[in-house]
Write a protein that holds these residues in place. Structure first.
Motif, PDB file in Angstrom:
ATOM      1  N   PHE A  15       0.822  -1.202   0.000  1.00 55.44           N
ATOM      2  CA  PHE A  15       0.000   0.000   0.000  1.00 55.44           C
ATOM      3  C   PHE A  15       0.863   1.262   0.000  1.00 55.44           C
ATOM      4  CE2 PHE A  15      -3.330  -2.807   2.035  1.00 55.44           C
ATOM      5  CZ  PHE A  15      -4.129  -2.845   0.904  1.00 55.44           C
ATOM      6  N   SER A  16       2.021   1.202   0.635  1.00 60.54           N
ATOM      7  CA  SER A  16       2.929   2.351   0.633  1.00 60.54           C
ATOM      8  C   SER A  16       3.496   2.599  -0.759  1.00 60.54           C
ATOM      9  CB  SER A  16       4.077   2.127   1.629  1.00 60.54           C
ATOM     10  OG  SER A  16       3.586   2.019   2.954  1.00 60.54           O
ATOM     11  N   LEU A  17       3.802   1.526  -1.472  1.00 61.46           N
ATOM     12  CA  LEU A  17       4.358   1.665  -2.814  1.00 61.46           C
ATOM     13  C   LEU A  17       3.369   2.306  -3.781  1.00 61.46           C
ATOM     14  CD1 LEU A  17       6.364  -1.666  -3.263  1.00 61.46           C
ATOM     15  CD2 LEU A  17       7.280   0.657  -3.116  1.00 61.46           C
ATOM     16  N   ILE A  18       2.088   1.986  -3.612  1.00 62.67           N
ATOM     17  CA  ILE A  18       1.105   2.611  -4.511  1.00 62.67           C
ATOM     18  C   ILE A  18       0.997   4.103  -4.220  1.00 62.67           C
ATOM     19  CG2 ILE A  18      -0.955   2.193  -3.089  1.00 62.67           C
ATOM     20  CD1 ILE A  18      -2.510   1.677  -5.616  1.00 62.67           C
ATOM     21  N   LEU A  19       1.160   4.494  -2.955  1.00 65.36           N
ATOM     22  CA  LEU A  19       1.167   5.921  -2.631  1.00 65.36           C
ATOM     23  C   LEU A  19       2.392   6.616  -3.230  1.00 65.36           C
ATOM     24  CD1 LEU A  19      -0.005   6.097   1.107  1.00 65.36           C
ATOM     25  CD2 LEU A  19      -1.334   6.481  -0.972  1.00 65.36           C
ATOM     26  N   VAL A  20       3.541   5.952  -3.165  1.00 70.07           N
ATOM     27  CA  VAL A  20       4.756   6.509  -3.770  1.00 70.07           C
ATOM     28  C   VAL A  20       4.567   6.674  -5.279  1.00 70.07           C
ATOM     29  CG1 VAL A  20       7.197   6.087  -4.260  1.00 70.07           C
ATOM     30  CG2 VAL A  20       6.280   5.596  -1.981  1.00 70.07           C
ATOM     31  N   MET A  21       3.995   5.653  -5.896  1.00 67.30           N
ATOM     32  CA  MET A  21       3.742   5.691  -7.343  1.00 67.30           C
ATOM     33  C   MET A  21       2.822   6.865  -7.684  1.00 67.30           C
ATOM     34  SD  MET A  21       4.651   3.545  -9.880  1.00 67.30           S
ATOM     35  CE  MET A  21       4.143   2.904 -11.480  1.00 67.30           C
ATOM     36  N   TYR A  22       1.779   7.037  -6.898  1.00 63.33           N
ATOM     37  CA  TYR A  22       0.827   8.120  -7.153  1.00 63.33           C
ATOM     38  C   TYR A  22       1.448   9.482  -6.873  1.00 63.33           C
ATOM     39  CZ  TYR A  22      -3.409  10.966  -6.797  1.00 63.33           C
ATOM     40  OH  TYR A  22      -4.359  11.947  -6.965  1.00 63.33           O
ATOM     41  N   ARG A  23       2.239   9.562  -5.806  1.00 58.96           N
ATOM     42  CA  ARG A  23       2.867  10.822  -5.438  1.00 58.96           C
ATOM     43  C   ARG A  23       3.819  11.315  -6.525  1.00 58.96           C
ATOM     44  NH1 ARG A  23       1.852  15.250  -2.467  1.00 58.96           N
ATOM     45  NH2 ARG A  23       3.757  16.204  -1.654  1.00 58.96           N
ATOM     46  N   ILE A  24       4.569  10.399  -7.105  1.00 60.99           N
ATOM     47  CA  ILE A  24       5.579  10.768  -8.097  1.00 60.99           C
ATOM     48  C   ILE A  24       4.967  10.983  -9.480  1.00 60.99           C
ATOM     49  CG2 ILE A  24       7.665  10.017  -9.301  1.00 60.99           C
ATOM     50  CD1 ILE A  24       8.444   8.481  -6.783  1.00 60.99           C
ATOM     51  N   PHE A  25       4.081  10.064  -9.892  1.00 61.47           N
ATOM     52  CA  PHE A  25       3.606  10.065 -11.272  1.00 61.47           C
ATOM     53  C   PHE A  25       2.144  10.483 -11.434  1.00 61.47           C
ATOM     54  CE2 PHE A  25       6.991   6.836 -10.970  1.00 61.47           C
ATOM     55  CZ  PHE A  25       7.901   7.391 -11.853  1.00 61.47           C
ATOM     56  N   GLY A  26       1.454  10.734 -10.324  1.00 64.02           N
ATOM     57  CA  GLY A  26       0.073  11.188 -10.416  1.00 64.02           C
ATOM     58  C   GLY A  26      -0.862  10.130 -10.979  1.00 64.02           C
ATOM     59  N   ARG A  27      -1.839  10.590 -11.730  1.00 63.57           N
ATOM     60  CA  ARG A  27      -2.855   9.696 -12.278  1.00 63.57           C
ATOM     61  C   ARG A  27      -2.247   8.616 -13.180  1.00 63.57           C
ATOM     62  NH1 ARG A  27      -7.744  12.615 -15.223  1.00 63.57           N
ATOM     63  NH2 ARG A  27      -5.978  13.896 -15.819  1.00 63.57           N
ATOM     64  N   THR A  28      -1.231   8.977 -13.948  1.00 64.20           N
ATOM     65  CA  THR A  28      -0.572   8.003 -14.819  1.00 64.20           C
ATOM     66  C   THR A  28      -0.003   6.847 -14.006  1.00 64.20           C
ATOM     67  OG1 THR A  28       0.011   9.733 -16.402  1.00 64.20           O
ATOM     68  CG2 THR A  28       1.233   7.665 -16.548  1.00 64.20           C
ATOM     69  N   GLY A  29       0.555   7.157 -12.852  1.00 60.56           N
ATOM     70  CA  GLY A  29       1.111   6.121 -11.984  1.00 60.56           C
ATOM     71  C   GLY A  29       0.066   5.118 -11.545  1.00 60.56           C
ATOM     72  N   LEU A  30      -1.168   5.577 -11.319  1.00 63.36           N
ATOM     73  CA  LEU A  30      -2.236   4.665 -10.910  1.00 63.36           C
ATOM     74  C   LEU A  30      -2.635   3.738 -12.056  1.00 63.36           C
ATOM     75  CD1 LEU A  30      -4.535   7.073  -8.846  1.00 63.36           C
ATOM     76  CD2 LEU A  30      -2.883   5.405  -7.982  1.00 63.36           C
ATOM     77  N   PHE A  31      -2.679   4.262 -13.273  1.00 62.04           N
ATOM     78  CA  PHE A  31      -2.984   3.421 -14.436  1.00 62.04           C
ATOM     79  C   PHE A  31      -1.919   2.338 -14.608  1.00 62.04           C
ATOM     80  CE2 PHE A  31      -5.715   6.996 -15.751  1.00 62.04           C
ATOM     81  CZ  PHE A  31      -6.840   6.294 -16.147  1.00 62.04           C
ATOM     82  N   VAL A  32      -0.664   2.737 -14.490  1.00 63.41           N
ATOM     83  CA  VAL A  32       0.424   1.767 -14.615  1.00 63.41           C
ATOM     84  C   VAL A  32       0.347   0.731 -13.499  1.00 63.41           C
ATOM     85  CG1 VAL A  32       2.931   1.474 -14.521  1.00 63.41           C
ATOM     86  CG2 VAL A  32       1.954   3.377 -15.811  1.00 63.41           C
ATOM     87  N   TRP A  33       0.060   1.195 -12.287  1.00 64.16           N
ATOM     88  CA  TRP A  33      -0.013   0.276 -11.144  1.00 64.16           C
ATOM     89  C   TRP A  33      -1.093  -0.780 -11.347  1.00 64.16           C
ATOM     90  CZ3 TRP A  33       2.978  -0.220  -6.759  1.00 64.16           C
ATOM     91  CH2 TRP A  33       2.505  -1.134  -5.819  1.00 64.16           C
ATOM     92  N   ILE A  34      -2.244  -0.381 -11.851  1.00 61.41           N
ATOM     93  CA  ILE A  34      -3.344  -1.324 -12.048  1.00 61.41           C
ATOM     94  C   ILE A  34      -2.952  -2.412 -13.042  1.00 61.41           C
ATOM     95  CG2 ILE A  34      -5.659  -1.551 -13.039  1.00 61.41           C
ATOM     96  CD1 ILE A  34      -6.350   1.099 -11.653  1.00 61.41           C
ATOM     97  N   GLY A  35      -2.317  -2.019 -14.139  1.00 58.68           N
ATOM     98  CA  GLY A  35      -1.856  -3.017 -15.103  1.00 58.68           C
ATOM     99  C   GLY A  35      -0.850  -3.965 -14.489  1.00 58.68           C
ATOM    100  N   MET A  36       0.109  -3.413 -13.746  1.00 58.11           N
ATOM    101  CA  MET A  36       1.138  -4.235 -13.108  1.00 58.11           C
ATOM    102  C   MET A  36       0.548  -5.156 -12.048  1.00 58.11           C
ATOM    103  SD  MET A  36       2.969  -4.427 -10.017  1.00 58.11           S
ATOM    104  CE  MET A  36       2.788  -2.779  -9.314  1.00 58.11           C
TER     105      MET A  36
END
Length: 224
Positions: A15-36
């Motif tokens: 859960f912390s990593l998804i916050l880091v992903m969102y913090r750095i890359f914003g909405r794009t990071g969430l799209f990438v995270w879902i695929g991964m």
């Protein structure tokens, strides 16, 4: 006891990593995270572990983060972005399944040492792929719809925990029902019910645990 403590640490890290992903890359990071996360979850699910006196599969935590990601998208960017993310995860999982089945058909070199390991893992995925894909698509859509419905009826500056837990816990119940009904079709009723119950209990705990992380994500300042 090691597995239980390690599982809790594992959940916090996920859960912390998804916050880091969102913090750095914003909405794009969430799209990438879902695929991964949909790909990784279907690899981890092939491993069985003992948790809280129950036999369970791995993958429930990383799979749960996909629901957290769609809830963040729904909360901050709207239902349409959440739906797009659902379809992205769906097609990512289909693509991975097809590509790995094709890769397994190559005749390995005499010096190859990983064919058997890859075959052990990825030959199982088609057996659960149909159940997983249908469960993912149905449950994620239900999650998005329930979240949006609650959001429209309750003050948006309050009851975030109701939107998150209400949508995720209902959709995870549906996800577990669809997946186990297809993937374990023909299994004796008592064994099937045990698999269904233990799987949902783990997902229920994961769904409850992601709530503080949604509150943190909501505070991040990213543009609409």
């Amino acid at each position: 006891m090691f597995n239980e403590l390690y599982w809790l640490l594992f959940a916090i890290i996920n859960f912390s990593l998804i916050l880091v992903m969102y913090r750095i890359f914003g909405r794009t990071g969430l799209f990438v995270w879902i695929g991964m996360s949909t790909v990784v979850a279907n690899i981890q699910v092939t491993k069985m572990v003992e948790l809280f006196g129950m036999t369970a599969t791995l993958g429930n935590i990383i799979y749960g983060t996909a629901f957290l990601a769609t809830d963040i998208l729904n909360e901050k960017y709207g239902k349409n972005d959440a739906k797009r993310a659902v379809w992205m995860g769906f097609f990512t999982l289909i693509s991975m399944t097809i590509m790995m089945q094709l890769a397994l058909q190559f005749i390995p070199a005499e010096s190859d040492v990983v064919q058997d390991a890859l075959n052990t893992i990825f030959s199982q995925i088609p057996k659960v792929a149909i159940g997983s894909l249908l469960a993912y698509l149905v449950s994620q859509y239900v999650d998005v719809l329930i979240y949006s419905a609650i959001k429209a009826r309750l003050p948006q500056d309050k009851f975030l925990w109701v939107r998150n837990n209400g949508s995720t816990m209902v959709s995870q119940l549906l996800d577990t029902l669809v997946f186990t009904a297809i993937a374990f079709y023909g299994t004796p009723w008592d064994i099937w019910f045990e698999i269904f119950l233990t799987t949902y209990v783990i997902k229920f705990i994961v769904a409850a645990a992601d709530t503080p992380f949604l509150y943190v994500a909501k505070r991040f300042k990213h543009g609409k």
